[in-house]
Design an enzyme around this catalytic site. Structure first.
Site: not given
Lengths: 155, 155
Positions: A52, A54
């Site tokens: 992802h 992040e």
């Protein structure tokens, strides 16, 4: 109030990610005004369910600083972090999260963040993925060995 | 009931991790009887706050199979997964989690898993790490661009 340049960058990364075959998410980790790490969703293209935006940005920032501890840093992300990414943000000890969309917006775009938040809020015995427990006593031996190690490093 | 050889292996990886300068956690991802990925906690040694045993094992398994989708696979881990790792397990679509110790045992050994579960259960406005929202409309434009892409791949 003028838009934060870091949130603008996270949104630009999200948009560019779509063109590059990734998911529509972007994130930036900063220390003060310095950009430490950038991330785009690469789950499908990197064949990595943890890639992802992040997580990618946090790993890049940690590599940049040479430490797992990102205390005082902030993350700017195109959407509210999912439980995995929020957990990573806690472990990295980030100070603040800035985001544009909400988990409900991600759900409307076809993503399971909201459903996974609901799952984590359920008692383990009511979840879709069962947790089976065994060998706790042998597991506790491992923690005892850890606590007996004088130079263990907390994180 | 005799102990699962995979849970035994996860516990052996956890114990060996202590000697290798890692945290006291080990994990294995399996498909049927085949081991796809092994993981040990490498947060401090790899300078990566996301390098928990389960994340490392899931990434290794995904690399081994060449896909982000580990549907039908199972994970054996020395301790109940933290919220980050549990989130990763959901994204990887694992079928079942086997663990030895509980989050409370990890807390007694000095780890924050239990505290982070409590944090995630709080409403965002009551959490230790603040979430600041801005630019939602521009974020929604990114999701609209995603939904307009005919060959988008769900994950």
């Amino acid at each position: 109030m003028s838009p934060s340049p870091f949130l603008t960058l996270a949104l630009e990364l999200a948009r560019a990610s779509i063109e590059a075959g990734g998911g529509p998410f972007g994130a930036v980790v900063v220390q003060g005004k310095r950009i430490l790490g950038r991330g785009q969703n690469r789950v499908v293209s990197s064949r990595d369910p943890t890639a992802h935006a992040e997580i990618v940005a946090i790993r890049a920032a940690a590599a940049e600083l040479g430490t797992h501890d990102l205390q005082g840093c902030e993350i700017f992300t195109s959407c509210e972090p999912c439980p995995m990414c929020l957990g990573a943000i806690y472990w990295a000890r980030l100070a603040r999260i800035h985001h544009a969309c909400h988990r409900a917006d991600a759900a409307a775009a076809g993503f399971d963040d909201q459903e996974f938040y609901a799952e984590l809020a359920r008692p383990p015995e009511e979840r879709a993925i069962p947790l089976l427990v065994a060998e706790r006593e042998r597991g506790l031996e491992v923690f005892r060995a850890w606590l007996a190690k004088p130079d263990r490093r907390r994180y």
